[in-house]
Design a protein around this motif. Structure first.
Motif, mmCIF file in Angstrom:
data_model
loop_
_atom_site.group_PDB
_atom_site.id
_atom_site.type_symbol
_atom_site.label_atom_id
_atom_site.label_comp_id
_atom_site.label_asym_id
_atom_site.label_seq_id
_atom_site.Cartn_x
_atom_site.Cartn_y
_atom_site.Cartn_z
ATOM 1 N N ASN A 106 0.760 -1.243 0.000
ATOM 2 C CA ASN A 106 0.000 0.000 0.000
ATOM 3 C C ASN A 106 0.792 1.297 0.000
ATOM 4 O O ASN A 106 0.230 2.346 -0.249
ATOM 5 C CB ASN A 106 -0.942 0.017 1.216
ATOM 6 C CG ASN A 106 -1.893 -1.152 1.199
ATOM 7 O OD1 ASN A 106 -2.346 -1.571 0.147
ATOM 8 N ND2 ASN A 106 -2.183 -1.687 2.370
ATOM 9 N N ILE A 107 2.093 1.261 0.333
ATOM 10 C CA ILE A 107 2.782 2.545 0.500
ATOM 11 C C ILE A 107 4.141 2.611 -0.185
ATOM 12 O O ILE A 107 4.787 1.605 -0.432
ATOM 13 C CB ILE A 107 2.956 2.905 1.991
ATOM 14 C CG1 ILE A 107 3.844 1.889 2.714
ATOM 15 C CG2 ILE A 107 1.633 3.071 2.689
ATOM 16 C CD1 ILE A 107 4.235 2.306 4.112
ATOM 17 N N PHE A 108 4.523 3.862 -0.468
ATOM 18 C CA PHE A 108 5.866 4.197 -0.905
ATOM 19 C C PHE A 108 6.523 4.920 0.271
ATOM 20 O O PHE A 108 5.906 5.765 0.915
ATOM 21 C CB PHE A 108 5.860 5.145 -2.107
ATOM 22 C CG PHE A 108 5.330 4.539 -3.369
ATOM 23 C CD1 PHE A 108 5.939 3.429 -3.942
ATOM 24 C CD2 PHE A 108 4.226 5.089 -4.003
ATOM 25 C CE1 PHE A 108 5.468 2.879 -5.122
ATOM 26 C CE2 PHE A 108 3.740 4.545 -5.190
ATOM 27 C CZ PHE A 108 4.361 3.435 -5.740
ATOM 28 N N LYS A 109 7.776 4.602 0.516
ATOM 29 C CA LYS A 109 8.539 5.243 1.581
ATOM 30 C C LYS A 109 9.627 6.085 0.928
ATOM 31 O O LYS A 109 10.442 5.579 0.173
ATOM 32 C CB LYS A 109 9.146 4.176 2.491
ATOM 33 C CG LYS A 109 9.739 4.697 3.758
ATOM 34 C CD LYS A 109 10.126 3.513 4.651
ATOM 35 C CE LYS A 109 10.594 3.971 6.001
ATOM 36 N NZ LYS A 109 10.965 2.821 6.847
ATOM 37 N N ILE A 110 9.611 7.381 1.227
ATOM 38 C CA ILE A 110 10.564 8.332 0.672
ATOM 39 C C ILE A 110 11.506 8.754 1.799
ATOM 40 O O ILE A 110 11.055 9.119 2.880
ATOM 41 C CB ILE A 110 9.827 9.558 0.100
ATOM 42 C CG1 ILE A 110 8.840 9.108 -0.993
ATOM 43 C CG2 ILE A 110 10.819 10.585 -0.420
ATOM 44 C CD1 ILE A 110 7.826 10.158 -1.368
ATOM 45 N N ILE A 111 12.810 8.705 1.541
ATOM 46 C CA ILE A 111 13.806 9.042 2.558
ATOM 47 C C ILE A 111 14.575 10.276 2.110
ATOM 48 O O ILE A 111 15.017 10.359 0.964
ATOM 49 C CB ILE A 111 14.759 7.860 2.796
ATOM 50 C CG1 ILE A 111 13.932 6.661 3.254
ATOM 51 C CG2 ILE A 111 15.835 8.220 3.807
ATOM 52 C CD1 ILE A 111 14.674 5.408 3.506
ATOM 53 N N THR A 112 14.707 11.238 3.040
ATOM 54 C CA THR A 112 15.393 12.494 2.742
ATOM 55 C C THR A 112 16.446 12.796 3.802
ATOM 56 O O THR A 112 16.417 12.248 4.894
ATOM 57 C CB THR A 112 14.409 13.683 2.721
ATOM 58 O OG1 THR A 112 13.989 13.960 4.059
ATOM 59 C CG2 THR A 112 13.207 13.424 1.853
ATOM 60 N N LYS A 113 17.334 13.712 3.471
ATOM 61 C CA LYS A 113 18.215 14.283 4.488
ATOM 62 C C LYS A 113 17.326 15.144 5.387
ATOM 63 O O LYS A 113 16.342 15.722 4.914
ATOM 64 C CB LYS A 113 19.286 15.143 3.836
ATOM 65 C CG LYS A 113 20.321 14.357 3.062
ATOM 66 C CD LYS A 113 21.337 15.306 2.436
ATOM 67 C CE LYS A 113 22.414 14.561 1.692
ATOM 68 N NZ LYS A 113 21.940 13.845 0.496
ATOM 69 N N PRO A 114 17.656 15.259 6.674
ATOM 70 C CA PRO A 114 16.807 16.045 7.574
ATOM 71 C C PRO A 114 16.600 17.482 7.112
ATOM 72 O O PRO A 114 15.497 18.013 7.194
ATOM 73 C CB PRO A 114 17.557 16.021 8.904
ATOM 74 C CG PRO A 114 18.533 14.928 8.811
ATOM 75 C CD PRO A 114 18.798 14.664 7.370
ATOM 76 N N GLU A 135 7.954 12.219 9.171
ATOM 77 C CA GLU A 135 8.617 12.505 10.438
ATOM 78 C C GLU A 135 10.130 12.511 10.252
ATOM 79 O O GLU A 135 10.660 11.909 9.323
ATOM 80 C CB GLU A 135 8.244 11.479 11.506
ATOM 81 C CG GLU A 135 8.785 10.090 11.243
ATOM 82 C CD GLU A 135 8.512 9.104 12.360
ATOM 83 O OE1 GLU A 135 8.339 9.529 13.522
ATOM 84 O OE2 GLU A 135 8.473 7.901 12.076
ATOM 85 N N LEU A 136 10.782 13.204 11.162
ATOM 86 C CA LEU A 136 12.233 13.114 11.269
ATOM 87 C C LEU A 136 12.500 12.004 12.270
ATOM 88 O O LEU A 136 11.920 11.971 13.347
ATOM 89 C CB LEU A 136 12.835 14.431 11.750
ATOM 90 C CG LEU A 136 12.799 15.562 10.747
ATOM 91 C CD1 LEU A 136 13.293 16.857 11.377
ATOM 92 C CD2 LEU A 136 13.626 15.238 9.521
ATOM 93 N N THR A 137 13.360 11.083 11.917
ATOM 94 C CA THR A 137 13.582 9.916 12.751
ATOM 95 C C THR A 137 15.039 9.478 12.655
ATOM 96 O O THR A 137 15.823 10.061 11.915
ATOM 97 C CB THR A 137 12.636 8.774 12.334
ATOM 98 O OG1 THR A 137 12.726 7.715 13.276
ATOM 99 C CG2 THR A 137 12.929 8.278 10.942
ATOM 100 N N LEU A 138 15.376 8.453 13.404
ATOM 101 C CA LEU A 138 16.700 7.857 13.329
ATOM 102 C C LEU A 138 16.591 6.532 12.599
ATOM 103 O O LEU A 138 15.756 5.698 12.929
ATOM 104 C CB LEU A 138 17.280 7.629 14.731
ATOM 105 C CG LEU A 138 17.586 8.885 15.532
ATOM 106 C CD1 LEU A 138 18.033 8.518 16.944
ATOM 107 C CD2 LEU A 138 18.646 9.728 14.851
ATOM 108 N N GLU A 139 17.432 6.344 11.606
ATOM 109 C CA GLU A 139 17.472 5.100 10.835
ATOM 110 C C GLU A 139 18.799 4.413 11.102
ATOM 111 O O GLU A 139 19.846 5.065 11.152
ATOM 112 C CB GLU A 139 17.366 5.396 9.331
ATOM 113 C CG GLU A 139 15.998 5.833 8.873
ATOM 114 C CD GLU A 139 15.080 4.660 8.623
ATOM 115 O OE1 GLU A 139 15.444 3.755 7.864
ATOM 116 O OE2 GLU A 139 13.983 4.664 9.204
ATOM 117 N N ALA A 140 18.752 3.108 11.249
ATOM 118 C CA ALA A 140 19.974 2.343 11.466
ATOM 119 C C ALA A 140 20.809 2.329 10.192
ATOM 120 O O ALA A 140 20.278 2.150 9.101
ATOM 121 C CB ALA A 140 19.627 0.922 11.877
#
Length: 186
Positions: A106-114, A135-140
């Motif tokens: 169901n979803i697309f996940k888009i990742i950006t620099k903060p 959201e701004l989050t921490l990714e491993a």
């Protein structure tokens, strides 16, 4: 006691001061766990966290022991329903996003620099693309694959940590294969 509890919950009790802390440690199988905590009583919260960690095969570590394993990222979730994957990919790359992938059906996940999170979000909205969440989050940076008893203990530990009223966010660097997850949930 009831009135004091109500005032404490609403923040109307004088002298109540909440402070933010970051706690770090390792869970079963060497999985890194980073906790964002807001508490009015550090002397109550730390022993609770330490107890949960040790009960499920983990331990609370020194500051900085796992923080280096995570990096701040912006995450934007868009529903797949109305958008062509190739067109959306082209759009987000033009807006400055780092990565993009399909997650589930169901979803697309888009990742950006903060620092580009706001620009990418606004750019998508200005093009009429509906954002489900962001959201701004921490990714491993690197993931650890776990299985068996370590996976069972880790999932129980993470559930209990997330239920703790002082813990705001729980970050971890684990992966569980779909096959393993199906075995566990049976």
């Amino acid at each position: 006691n009831i009135e004091r509890a109500i005032k404490k919950g609403t923040g109307d009790l004088p002298g109540m001061k909440y402070e933010d802390y970051i706690y770090e440690g390792y869970g079963p199988g060497g999985v890194a766990i980073l906790l964002s905590v807001m508490t009015d009583n550090k002397n109550r919260t730390v022993p609770e966290i330490r107890h949960l960690m040790s009960k499920f095969g983990g331990n609370l570590g020194e500051p900085g022991c796992v923080n280096w394993m995570f990096e701040k990222k912006g995450i934007i979730i868009v529903s797949k329903n109305n958008y062509n994957e190739n067109e959306l990919l082209e759009t987000i790359l033009e807006l400055g996003a780092d990565d993009f992938y399909s997650e589930g059906k169901n979803i697309f996940k888009i990742i950006t620099k903060p620092e580009l999170f706001g620009n990418v979000s606004k750019g998508l909205e200005s093009m009429g693309i509906k954002i489900e969440s962001g959201e701004l989050t921490l990714e491993a940076k690197n993931k650890i694959n776990i299985s068996g008893n370590n996976a069972i203990s880790l999932l129980k530990l993470l559930d209990l940590l997330e239920e703790n009223e002082d813990i705001q966010k729980v970050y971890s660097n684990f992966e569980i294969d779909d096959e393993e997850l199906n075995k566990i949930s049976m």
